[in-house]
Design a protein around this motif. Structure first.
Motif: not given
Length: 222
Positions: A22-27, A34-38, A43-51, A67-71
């Motif tokens: 589910x975490x990967x699905x949301x990433x 097209x929603x830019x998030x934190x 070296x291997x950045x990935x979209x930060x999401x947390x349930x 939980x996540x972060x928007x610009x």
């Protein structure tokens, strides 16, 4: 604390998507929408999401939180529909809002547990289950990675805030309010206790639905 949260519904076949998947699905959904998030650093950045309160596989829910972060300046109102259109069937984002309350204030979860019986509910089943969960103590074993034996003992009664019952011809519906964390109570342990302590009342099938997450005053947590 993360900047934003979304609330989403998880039903149907989506109930069988594991927490990590589910975490990967949301990433991927944020990327496709097209929603830019934190992102994480390194070296291997990935979209930060947390349930913060993972849901067991097979459980449905109408109140999941991510939980996540928007610009700064991003349009939060557009997030629900943009995400929902790229998510799998059964996952619907209902709202997006600023994360103002700390996670530690999430104290209880309202679960609907439905016990189903192929041949109809046994005579006296509701009263027997009421008596079981009305005990002063009800200790069961559960799996534990920290215990050397792989098992630990837990008393269910202090973790149960309330249970309301509705008896039907072929089922018993239990509307429960259970501790969410530190420690939390998985409702499957209640059913395990029924099977162990009252085997004649054991259901043929069980469904679990997470209806609401609550604070210490039993008000909706957002």
């Amino acid at each position: 604390m993360p900047d934003q949260r979304i609330q989403f519904v998880k039903t149907g076949r989506a109930c069988y998507i594991s927490h990590l998947d589910l975490m990967r699905t949301f990433q991927r959904a944020f990327l496709r929408a097209g929603i830019h998030i934190r992102h994480t650093e390194g070296f291997n950045p990935h979209a930060y999401v947390s349930i913060p309160l993972p849901l067991s596989v097979g459980f449905s829910s109408q109140c999941e939180i991510l939980e996540f972060g928007l610009p700064e300046g991003a349009d939060m109102e557009a997030v629900p529909w943009r995400l929902t259109r790229v998510l799998p069937e059964g996952i619907t984002v209902t709202k997006c809002y600023d994360a103002e309350r700390p996670y530690k204030e999430l104290c209880y979860v309202n679960y609907i547990i439905t016990l189903e019986y192929d041949a109809g509910a046994p005579v006296g089943a509701e009263n027997t289950i009421r008596a079981l969960l009305g005990r002063e103590s009800l200790v069961v074993s559960k799996k534990s990675k920290k215990a050397k034996s792989g098992q630990t003992q837990v008393d269910l009664i202090p973790l149960i805030q309330r249970v309301d019952y509705e008896g039907r011809r072929d089922s018993i519906v239990m509307d429960t309010i259970l501790r969410a964390q530190n420690p939390g109570l998985n409702p499957a342990l209640i059913v395990a206790a029924i099977r162990e302590q009252c085997p004649e009342m054991a259901p043929d099938y069980v469904s679990y639905h997470r209806k609401q997450v609550l604070d210490r005053d039993l008000r909706p947590y957002e």
